[in-house]
Design a protein around this motif. Sequence first.
Motif, PDB file in Angstrom:
ATOM      1  N   LYS A  39       5.054  -5.242   9.840  1.00 49.94           N
ATOM      2  CA  LYS A  39       6.375  -5.890   9.959  1.00 49.94           C
ATOM      3  C   LYS A  39       7.358  -5.312   8.945  1.00 49.94           C
ATOM      4  O   LYS A  39       6.969  -5.028   7.804  1.00 49.94           O
ATOM      5  CB  LYS A  39       6.230  -7.399   9.738  1.00 49.94           C
ATOM      6  CG  LYS A  39       5.856  -7.754   8.307  1.00 49.94           C
ATOM      7  CD  LYS A  39       5.687  -9.245   8.105  1.00 49.94           C
ATOM      8  CE  LYS A  39       5.480  -9.526   6.625  1.00 49.94           C
ATOM      9  NZ  LYS A  39       4.847 -10.818   6.354  1.00 49.94           N
ATOM     10  N   SER A 206      -2.762  -8.981   0.729  1.00 50.15           N
ATOM     11  CA  SER A 206      -2.881  -7.987  -0.349  1.00 50.15           C
ATOM     12  C   SER A 206      -3.373  -8.597  -1.661  1.00 50.15           C
ATOM     13  O   SER A 206      -4.172  -7.994  -2.371  1.00 50.15           O
ATOM     14  CB  SER A 206      -1.523  -7.321  -0.599  1.00 50.15           C
ATOM     15  OG  SER A 206      -1.140  -6.563   0.521  1.00 50.15           O
ATOM     16  N   ARG A 221      -5.317  -9.599   6.729  1.00 51.46           N
ATOM     17  CA  ARG A 221      -3.974  -9.161   7.141  1.00 51.46           C
ATOM     18  C   ARG A 221      -3.278  -8.552   5.923  1.00 51.46           C
ATOM     19  O   ARG A 221      -2.843  -9.281   5.039  1.00 51.46           O
ATOM     20  CB  ARG A 221      -3.170 -10.352   7.669  1.00 51.46           C
ATOM     21  CG  ARG A 221      -3.886 -11.198   8.733  1.00 51.46           C
ATOM     22  CD  ARG A 221      -3.002 -12.366   9.142  1.00 51.46           C
ATOM     23  NE  ARG A 221      -2.533 -13.132   8.001  1.00 51.46           N
ATOM     24  CZ  ARG A 221      -3.147 -14.219   7.508  1.00 51.46           C
ATOM     25  NH1 ARG A 221      -4.241 -14.677   8.065  1.00 51.46           N
ATOM     26  NH2 ARG A 221      -2.641 -14.837   6.458  1.00 51.46           N
ATOM     27  N   GLY A 223      -0.403  -6.035   4.227  1.00 56.93           N
ATOM     28  CA  GLY A 223       0.827  -5.261   4.350  1.00 56.93           C
ATOM     29  C   GLY A 223       1.111  -4.444   3.102  1.00 56.93           C
ATOM     30  O   GLY A 223       0.928  -3.217   3.070  1.00 56.93           O
ATOM     31  N   THR A 224       1.539  -5.122   2.027  1.00 59.75           N
ATOM     32  CA  THR A 224       2.037  -4.464   0.828  1.00 59.75           C
ATOM     33  C   THR A 224       1.050  -3.450   0.226  1.00 59.75           C
ATOM     34  O   THR A 224       1.445  -2.347  -0.152  1.00 59.75           O
ATOM     35  CB  THR A 224       2.383  -5.527  -0.237  1.00 59.75           C
ATOM     36  OG1 THR A 224       3.213  -6.521   0.398  1.00 59.75           O
ATOM     37  CG2 THR A 224       3.134  -4.921  -1.401  1.00 59.75           C
TER      38      THR A 224
HETATM   39  C1  LIG Z   1       3.550 -10.473   5.749  1.00 62.24           C
HETATM   40  C2  LIG Z   1       2.298 -11.165   6.073  1.00 62.24           C
HETATM   41  C3  LIG Z   1       1.051 -10.680   5.624  1.00 62.24           C
HETATM   42  C4  LIG Z   1       0.895  -9.463   4.722  1.00 62.24           C
HETATM   43  O1  LIG Z   1       1.170  -9.837   3.410  1.00 62.24           O
HETATM   44  P1  LIG Z   1       1.015  -8.786   2.192  1.00 62.24           P
HETATM   45  O2  LIG Z   1       1.049  -9.664   0.991  1.00 62.24           O
HETATM   46  O3  LIG Z   1       2.170  -7.856   2.277  1.00 62.24           O
HETATM   47  O4  LIG Z   1      -0.292  -8.111   2.342  1.00 62.24           O
HETATM   48  C5  LIG Z   1      -0.083 -11.360   6.026  1.00 62.24           C
HETATM   49  N1  LIG Z   1      -0.015 -12.460   6.818  1.00 62.24           N
HETATM   50  C6  LIG Z   1       1.152 -12.960   7.249  1.00 62.24           C
HETATM   51  C7  LIG Z   1       1.153 -14.169   8.107  1.00 62.24           C
HETATM   52  C8  LIG Z   1       2.347 -12.335   6.894  1.00 62.24           C
HETATM   53  O5  LIG Z   1       3.502 -12.845   7.330  1.00 62.24           O
END
Ligand SMILES: *Cc1c(COP(=O)(O)O)cnc(C)c1O
Length: 230
Positions: A39, A206, A221, A223-224
């Motif tokens: 995202k 993360s 899940r 992202g960062t």
């Molecule tokens: C953005 C998001 C993540 C990822 O989070 P990070 O801290 O960047 O790894 C995981 N789950 C959900 C529901 C998110 O919105």
Amino acid sequence: MNNRNTFFSALAALEARITDACGRAGRPRAGVVLLPVTKNHPAEAVAWVAEAGLPAVGENRVQEVRDKQALVGAAIRWELIGHLQSNKVNQAVGLFDRIQSVDSVRLGQKIARGAEELGKAPFPVLLQVNAGHDPAKSGFEPAEIEACFGALVADGRLRIDGLMTIAPLAGGREAARETFRHLRLIRDRLAKAHGAALPELSMGMSGDLEEAVAEGATILRVGTALLGER
Ligand SMILES: *Cc1c(COP(=O)(O)O)cnc(C)c1O
């Protein structure tokens, strides 16, 4: 955002973290799937994930995924991890392969109807539970999940793979671990009461993936830690 090279080195570092966490928990690495969260990153990021051989990405907005799918030819599955507004349900059912953020019976039933119309029933979902009692988070309350689960199972047009949660913003890793343990206990109770499998526990991001693996996460899940700041 990371570039292609930094993405692949971040992936290697993340893989080592996950392997370590599995080792400490006495769990096989194969029992945990990494779901990169792309995202707010450009479509390129999705292409790198596919190139790395990972099966799916997590996204939180319908329009963003529509745009990215037009750009990314890669074979990858798309999972919705953000709150879904009811006026976007039919679009979401068309675009996504699984919706992890079912947070009300009404939304679940709307997804079920949309899936039937599109020939995508039974549609794969996870139920989002506010297992950390965070007033800022959506999700079923633990006290209501039992009755709501029954209603959604009875609908018959959803394939409920398991549960999803997000740790509370406050409280650090300890509160996160409590939240993840709570989600696992809720899953165990539901599975027993309904004779359901509910194999998936989507928890850990993360900053708290070690705690999630220790408490039985099957989907992380992230992202960062993979793609840098959004
Ligand atoms: C953005 C998001 C993540 C990822 O989070 P990070 O801290 O960047 O790894 C995981 N789950 C959900 C529901 C998110 O919105």
